[in-house]
Scaffold this motif. Sequence first.
Motif, PDB file in Angstrom:
ATOM      1  N   PRO A 160     155.835  76.958  10.213  1.00  0.00           N
ATOM      2  CA  PRO A 160     155.058  76.003  11.014  1.00  0.00           C
ATOM      3  C   PRO A 160     154.671  74.733  10.248  1.00  0.00           C
ATOM      4  O   PRO A 160     154.631  73.643  10.829  1.00  0.00           O
ATOM      5  N   TYR A 161     154.406  74.866   8.945  1.00  0.00           N
ATOM      6  CA  TYR A 161     154.054  73.677   8.144  1.00  0.00           C
ATOM      7  C   TYR A 161     155.295  72.792   7.990  1.00  0.00           C
ATOM      8  O   TYR A 161     155.245  71.579   8.200  1.00  0.00           O
ATOM      9  N   ALA A 162     156.429  73.418   7.652  1.00  0.00           N
ATOM     10  CA  ALA A 162     157.671  72.661   7.448  1.00  0.00           C
ATOM     11  C   ALA A 162     158.051  71.908   8.736  1.00  0.00           C
ATOM     12  O   ALA A 162     158.401  70.730   8.695  1.00  0.00           O
ATOM     13  N   ARG A 163     157.939  72.592   9.870  1.00  0.00           N
ATOM     14  CA  ARG A 163     158.352  71.936  11.133  1.00  0.00           C
ATOM     15  C   ARG A 163     157.402  70.803  11.508  1.00  0.00           C
ATOM     16  O   ARG A 163     157.835  69.759  11.992  1.00  0.00           O
ATOM     17  N   ALA A 164     156.104  70.987  11.253  1.00  0.00           N
ATOM     18  CA  ALA A 164     155.148  69.906  11.553  1.00  0.00           C
ATOM     19  C   ALA A 164     155.487  68.668  10.720  1.00  0.00           C
ATOM     20  O   ALA A 164     155.373  67.529  11.185  1.00  0.00           O
ATOM     21  N   MET A 165     155.939  68.910   9.478  1.00  0.00           N
ATOM     22  CA  MET A 165     156.196  67.786   8.583  1.00  0.00           C
ATOM     23  C   MET A 165     157.384  66.941   9.017  1.00  0.00           C
ATOM     24  O   MET A 165     157.455  65.764   8.677  1.00  0.00           O
ATOM     25  N   VAL A 166     158.325  67.519   9.761  1.00  0.00           N
ATOM     26  CA  VAL A 166     159.510  66.754  10.161  1.00  0.00           C
ATOM     27  C   VAL A 166     159.079  65.570  11.024  1.00  0.00           C
ATOM     28  O   VAL A 166     159.413  64.406  10.770  1.00  0.00           O
ATOM     29  N   ARG A 167     158.263  65.867  12.024  1.00  0.00           N
ATOM     30  CA  ARG A 167     157.827  64.801  12.914  1.00  0.00           C
ATOM     31  C   ARG A 167     156.872  63.832  12.197  1.00  0.00           C
ATOM     32  O   ARG A 167     156.945  62.615  12.362  1.00  0.00           O
TER      33      ARG A 167
END
Length: 334
Positions: free
Chosen positions: A165-172
């Motif tokens: 969840p942290y990695a995916r939030a960082m993409v945006r």
Amino acid sequence: MVAVTPETGTSSTADARSGDLADQLRASFDAAVAAEERVEPRDWMPDEYRASLVRQMAQHAHSEIIGMQPEANWITRAPSLRRKAILMAKVQDEAGHGLYLYSAAETLGTSRDELLDKLHAGKQKYSSIFNYPTLTWADVGAIGWLVDGAAITNQVPICRCSYGPYARAMVRICKEESFHQRQGYELLLALSRGTEAQHAMAQDAVDRWWWPSLMMFGPPDDESAHSAQSMAWRIKRHSNDELRQRFVDIAVPQAESLGLTLPDPDIKWNEERGHHDFGAIDWAEFWDVLKGNGPCNEQRINQRRTAHEEGAWVRDAAAAYAEKHTSTGREVQA
Ligand code: FAQ
């Protein structure tokens, strides 16, 4: 990765602490992280991994929210409608980043209310950089170029963080931060190429924001308490000093293109290292700001607490609305 379901166990480390099961879970976790597998909320994870993620993600989320204040200070005084619209969009983006990150932290079993309470009580940190004042319009450009630039350098590697969840939030977040960095650069370029007074204003802003931007990357590696473990868990992919060096190498040619000077006479290309050398950072200032003694610490936290109190009616209204529609069985419209 060990998915934790009612059949395979529980997410409580207490249950798994003793005996073979704990060892197996730990070994499976370590192997999955080493194999670059993502850890997801329902997977078993060591308590210390969970706590370290909550610590970093909370600090990150708080930084985005407190980071709205220095730039919001200039929304009413932006020099044109175009600049005002851009700045409003940027400040709103920062609020959105905070919310993605609080949501991501919630997947670790901690509520947003709990994290905000800790921020307001001074028990969790936010980035040192937001304790400096925005004295002129050029500071908006310097924040975009340097602060967002430093933030991107630090955050792009977090897109590969082991926690899903942290990695995916960082993409945006990183995509939006890139827009922020460009707007700051473009704003400073306009000032640098403007009148003599405008150029001087841009230079003064860069003089004030350069060193605090380098401090954003955290203490030097030999004083960084969490780096070794966070890197082993692949929460962090590079050390504080590696990312700081990367940022300096990117910023030096950009400053030249802007026609502005970085306030460090020791910056020079080191052929042997393949990097720019740079001067000594004032770490006493960094630790002092962390202790609460920066120029704006008190103002920032007071404003945050006031905003939270003044927003109580919105939270109450949203909760009452949700309750009403849940109890009548009708769907709540977003
Ligand atoms: N400020 O052992 P380390 C943004 C603390 S977002 C305050 O090296 P770690 C967007 C650290 O927490 C900016 N405290 O720690 C934007 C620890 O204390 P603790 C925020 C700091 O975690 C732009 C202690 O020092 N970005 O700018 C700072 O391994 C424009 C020892 O340090 C993130 O949070 C600091 N600068 O590495 C918004 C990115 N540095 O917790 C609006 C995610 C260190 O034991 C406008 N975070 N500390 O009490 C990270 O990458 C890491 O957490 C580091 C620190 C690199 C910040």
